[in-house]
Write a protein that holds these residues in place. Structure first.
Motif, PDB file in Angstrom:
ATOM      1  N   ALA A 128       0.834  -1.206   0.000  1.00 27.22           N
ATOM      2  CA  ALA A 128       0.000   0.000   0.000  1.00 27.22           C
ATOM      3  C   ALA A 128       0.872   1.260   0.000  1.00 27.22           C
ATOM      4  N   LEU A 129       1.932   1.247   0.781  1.00 28.18           N
ATOM      5  CA  LEU A 129       2.845   2.399   0.801  1.00 28.18           C
ATOM      6  C   LEU A 129       3.491   2.595  -0.566  1.00 28.18           C
ATOM      7  N   GLN A 130       3.870   1.475  -1.170  1.00 31.69           N
ATOM      8  CA  GLN A 130       4.500   1.549  -2.497  1.00 31.69           C
ATOM      9  C   GLN A 130       3.510   2.093  -3.532  1.00 31.69           C
ATOM     10  N   ASP A 131       2.261   1.629  -3.465  1.00 32.66           N
ATOM     11  CA  ASP A 131       1.244   2.097  -4.413  1.00 32.66           C
ATOM     12  C   ASP A 131       0.982   3.595  -4.249  1.00 32.66           C
ATOM     13  N   LEU A 132       0.907   4.051  -2.985  1.00 36.64           N
ATOM     14  CA  LEU A 132       0.688   5.482  -2.750  1.00 36.64           C
ATOM     15  C   LEU A 132       1.871   6.296  -3.262  1.00 36.64           C
ATOM     16  N   GLY A 133       3.075   5.771  -3.064  1.00 42.42           N
ATOM     17  CA  GLY A 133       4.262   6.455  -3.562  1.00 42.42           C
ATOM     18  C   GLY A 133       4.216   6.646  -5.070  1.00 42.42           C
ATOM     19  N   GLN A 134       3.773   5.608  -5.775  1.00 40.93           N
ATOM     20  CA  GLN A 134       3.671   5.698  -7.234  1.00 40.93           C
ATOM     21  C   GLN A 134       2.580   6.684  -7.651  1.00 40.93           C
ATOM     22  N   MET A 135       1.458   6.665  -6.919  1.00 40.98           N
ATOM     23  CA  MET A 135       0.358   7.562  -7.272  1.00 40.98           C
ATOM     24  C   MET A 135       0.693   9.019  -6.975  1.00 40.98           C
ATOM     25  N   ALA A 136       1.611   9.252  -6.046  1.00 38.51           N
ATOM     26  CA  ALA A 136       2.049  10.624  -5.769  1.00 38.51           C
ATOM     27  C   ALA A 136       2.847  11.170  -6.940  1.00 38.51           C
ATOM     28  N   VAL A 137       3.511  10.264  -7.664  1.00 35.58           N
ATOM     29  CA  VAL A 137       4.329  10.673  -8.807  1.00 35.58           C
ATOM     30  C   VAL A 137       3.514  10.658 -10.100  1.00 35.58           C
ATOM     31  N   GLN A 138       2.655   9.654 -10.262  1.00 39.12           N
ATOM     32  CA  GLN A 138       1.969   9.427 -11.535  1.00 39.12           C
ATOM     33  C   GLN A 138       0.523   9.909 -11.552  1.00 39.12           C
ATOM     34  N   ARG A 139       0.103  10.593 -10.494  1.00 35.97           N
ATOM     35  CA  ARG A 139      -1.256  11.135 -10.414  1.00 35.97           C
ATOM     36  C   ARG A 139      -2.314  10.026 -10.483  1.00 35.97           C
ATOM     37  N   GLY A 140      -2.576   9.413  -9.312  1.00 35.85           N
ATOM     38  CA  GLY A 140      -3.589   8.364  -9.249  1.00 35.85           C
ATOM     39  C   GLY A 140      -4.985   8.941  -9.142  1.00 35.85           C
ATOM     40  N   GLU A 141      -5.975   8.107  -9.378  1.00 34.84           N
ATOM     41  CA  GLU A 141      -7.371   8.509  -9.211  1.00 34.84           C
ATOM     42  C   GLU A 141      -7.674   8.690  -7.723  1.00 34.84           C
ATOM     43  N   VAL A 142      -8.545   9.654  -7.407  1.00 36.07           N
ATOM     44  CA  VAL A 142      -8.872   9.916  -6.003  1.00 36.07           C
ATOM     45  C   VAL A 142      -9.413   8.657  -5.333  1.00 36.07           C
ATOM     46  N   GLY A 143     -10.303   7.942  -6.005  1.00 37.95           N
ATOM     47  CA  GLY A 143     -10.884   6.728  -5.427  1.00 37.95           C
ATOM     48  C   GLY A 143      -9.826   5.695  -5.096  1.00 37.95           C
ATOM     49  N   ASN A 144      -8.868   5.505  -6.013  1.00 39.82           N
ATOM     50  CA  ASN A 144      -7.793   4.538  -5.780  1.00 39.82           C
ATOM     51  C   ASN A 144      -6.909   4.973  -4.618  1.00 39.82           C
TER      52      ASN A 144
ATOM     53  N   LEU B  70      -7.761   6.778  -1.988  1.00 39.33           N
ATOM     54  CA  LEU B  70      -8.458   6.569  -0.715  1.00 39.33           C
ATOM     55  C   LEU B  70      -8.619   5.080  -0.396  1.00 39.33           C
ATOM     56  N   ASP B  71      -8.891   4.268  -1.412  1.00 37.90           N
ATOM     57  CA  ASP B  71      -8.979   2.814  -1.191  1.00 37.90           C
ATOM     58  C   ASP B  71      -7.663   2.271  -0.649  1.00 37.90           C
ATOM     59  N   THR B  72      -6.560   2.732  -1.241  1.00 37.25           N
ATOM     60  CA  THR B  72      -5.236   2.271  -0.825  1.00 37.25           C
ATOM     61  C   THR B  72      -4.924   2.731   0.599  1.00 37.25           C
ATOM     62  N   LEU B  73      -5.296   3.969   0.914  1.00 34.11           N
ATOM     63  CA  LEU B  73      -5.094   4.490   2.267  1.00 34.11           C
ATOM     64  C   LEU B  73      -5.804   3.611   3.296  1.00 34.11           C
ATOM     65  N   LEU B  74      -7.090   3.365   3.066  1.00 35.05           N
ATOM     66  CA  LEU B  74      -7.859   2.589   4.048  1.00 35.05           C
ATOM     67  C   LEU B  74      -7.411   1.136   4.120  1.00 35.05           C
ATOM     68  N   ARG B  75      -7.074   0.553   2.972  1.00 34.96           N
ATOM     69  CA  ARG B  75      -6.584  -0.828   2.980  1.00 34.96           C
ATOM     70  C   ARG B  75      -5.272  -0.930   3.756  1.00 34.96           C
ATOM     71  N   GLY B  76      -4.394   0.034   3.540  1.00 36.06           N
ATOM     72  CA  GLY B  76      -3.101   0.013   4.228  1.00 36.06           C
ATOM     73  C   GLY B  76      -3.248   0.157   5.730  1.00 36.06           C
ATOM     74  N   LEU B  77      -4.145   1.047   6.174  1.00 31.98           N
ATOM     75  CA  LEU B  77      -4.327   1.255   7.609  1.00 31.98           C
ATOM     76  C   LEU B  77      -5.066   0.088   8.262  1.00 31.98           C
ATOM     77  N   HIS B  78      -6.080  -0.441   7.570  1.00 31.63           N
ATOM     78  CA  HIS B  78      -6.906  -1.504   8.159  1.00 31.63           C
ATOM     79  C   HIS B  78      -6.221  -2.870   8.060  1.00 31.63           C
ATOM     80  N   GLN B  79      -5.989  -3.323   6.842  1.00 29.20           N
ATOM     81  CA  GLN B  79      -5.401  -4.657   6.662  1.00 29.20           C
ATOM     82  C   GLN B  79      -3.896  -4.656   6.899  1.00 29.20           C
ATOM     83  N   GLY B  80      -3.241  -3.553   6.522  1.00 26.10           N
ATOM     84  CA  GLY B  80      -1.790  -3.505   6.660  1.00 26.10           C
ATOM     85  C   GLY B  80      -1.340  -3.230   8.088  1.00 26.10           C
ATOM     86  N   ALA B  81      -1.813  -2.118   8.660  1.00 27.12           N
ATOM     87  CA  ALA B  81      -1.394  -1.736  10.013  1.00 27.12           C
ATOM     88  C   ALA B  81      -2.230  -2.424  11.092  1.00 27.12           C
TER      89      ALA B  81
END
Length: 474
Positions: free
Chosen positions: A309-325, A327-338
């Motif tokens: 999830a951290l890696q995906d967010l890092g890529q989206m910070a550079v490549q401009r990810g969709e807002v939905g993606n 937020l999904d990645t944020l919540l997945r990382g905090l819930h399932q990851g952390a």
């Protein structure tokens, strides 16, 4: 295995073993007298007083005729009942008195549930021996009970191993103990000379014996109930019970639910009401809450999910990810990851006059968080959501470092979110205020950890960078 049995008998459980052996021996001897049972119980003043207290309870003594002596208790409520009470109390005191780890409490609760289920099933198929069936089901997992009650460092090691995602429980037990819980139970049954139905229930060759089938069914029903009364496993067991007892599956279900309620009363009568809370409830709303609590207690941080999830967010910070993606990645990382049980993103809404829930994840979020709304400004009292957004800092509430801000967790917030530790941080897109991220471990009540707070801060910062990238390029 022999080293474990020797350890339990020599250092950890001698008093419990002696009482269990003596009380069980009275079952084997058909000529056991009232005085012999009284003599076993009277050796321990504390045990005697507890047996008398339980004997005077409404559950065992509905007529409420006062019982002041063990011999009178035997006359009024029966030899087998008094023996069962003595053994049950000994088991609770001998194990819970030495340790309070949740694995032990959950297993002991399951054992009492199994014992009541088994005894009531036996009532359909046996003309006597129902109390023996109760004891056999109560002691069905005595090896595992002894381990969680006495093993200390090895118990910590096994608990950590079992908490790993995708672990094979039997392999983990074998790796730590060098044997299985089943073999440990069989060893204790042999060491403590627990013959009769207790011994028969540990031998798969006796599976056609009605008493053994009652014990086995009771134990399996207590396990399946943890998956839900409407689970596939429970459905199969109800068919098996119906076949054994000669009732319909629907009647079997009613009997099983009544036995579960009775098990809660039994635990309370024995002075262990905390165990009753761990027995699956039969009230539909309470069933839902218990299932959510159990799921939450099984949720563990998953490093692979967190890193991805951290890696995906890092890529989206550079490549401009969709807002939905994002937020999904944020919540997945905090819930399932952390491993954070409830996570909520609230955003500024209605002309930035209020915080409104945008995304929620985790058990028990539907009622508590999905419709969360909080005014940004409350003239009568500032609150923690506005505070963190204004000061632009992440906070770990409920620890000494944040005690001076405790009053910012207002009564309306406590009513909606509950009490206890939580993480809270501003979500910013550069300097633009988006909202607030909230996370807690409220469902199971477990304390939050430093590693989780570090991850929470990291995810918040990365998400902010992703949103800032969108504003620059959009």
């Amino acid at each position: 295995m022999h080293s474990w049995i020797e350890r339990f008998n020599q250092a950890e459980l001698p008093a419990l073993a002696a009482v269990v052996q003596d009380l069980h021996r009275l079952t084997q001897n058909g000529k056991s007298s009232v005085q012999q049972l009284a003599d076993v119980l009277l050796r321990d003043a504390s045990l005697t007083s507890k047996v008398l207290r339980i004997g005077n309870s409404v559950y065992y003594n509905p007529s409420q005729e006062t019982i002041r002596t063990i011999s009178r208790a035997i006359v009024l409520i029966g030899f087998d009942n008094v023996r069962q009470i003595g053994l049950s109390v000994s088991l609770i005191d001998g194990l819970l008195g030495s340790a309070s780890r949740h694995q032990l409490q959950e297993l002991l609760a399951r054992s009492f549930h199994a014992a009541v289920q088994a005894r009531n099933i036996a009532g359909y198929v046996l003309s006597r021996h129902e109390e023996e069936v109760f004891v056999a089901a109560l002691l069905h997992n005595i090896g595992e009970l002894a381990f969680w009650g006495c093993a200390d460092d090895q118990a910590d090691e096994l608990a950590s191993a079992l908490a790993q995602p995708g672990v094979d429980a039997d392999e983990a037990v074998m790796a730590v103990l060098g044997t299985s819980f089943r073999h440990l139970t069989q060893g204790l049954v042999k060491s403590w000379n627990l013959g009769g139905i207790v011994g028969l229930a540990q031998n798969s060759a006796n599976h056609n014996d009605p008493a053994v089938r009652a014990v086995s069914l009771g134990a399996r029903i207590s396990e399946a109930a943890l998956q839900g009364w409407d689970s596939v496993a429970m459905e199969k067991l109800l068919d098996e019970m119906a076949s054994l007892t000669g009732v319909t599956p629907e009647e079997a279900m009613q009997q099983v639910l009544a036995s579960a309620d009775e098990a809660v009363k039994v635990a309370a009568t024995f002075g262990a009401s905390e165990l009753g809370k761990l027995i699956p409830n039969t009230d539909p709303e309470q069933i839902r809450l218990q299932q959510e609590q159990r799921k939450a207690s099984l949720l563990q941080p998953n490093l692979l999910v967190l890193q991805q999830a951290l890696q995906d967010l890092g890529q989206m910070a550079v490549q401009r990810g969709e807002v939905g993606n994002i937020l999904d990645t944020l919540l997945r990382g905090l819930h399932q990851g952390a491993g954070l049980e409830r996570v909520m993103l609230v955003v500024l809404a209605d002309g930035q006059s209020c915080f409104r829930a945008k995304r929620v994840v985790g058990e028990a979020t539907e009622k508590g968080l999905n419709d969360f709304v909080l005014p940004v400004e409350q003239p009568e009292q500032q609150h923690i959501f506005s505070y963190v957004l204004r000061h632009k800092e992440a906070l770990w509430m409920g620890v000494p470092a944040s005690y001076n801000l405790a009053e910012l967790v207002t009564q309306p917030i406590r009513q909606r979110l509950g009490q206890g530790m939580f993480f809270i941080a501003p979500l910013l897109a550069g300097k633009r205020e988006i909202g607030v991220i909230y996370a807690d471990g409220r469902v199971s009540g477990r304390a939050l950890k430093h590693e989780q707070f570090v991850a929470f801060q990291r995810f918040t910062q990365l998400t902010g960078r992703c949103l800032e990238a969108l504003t620059k390029k959009g």
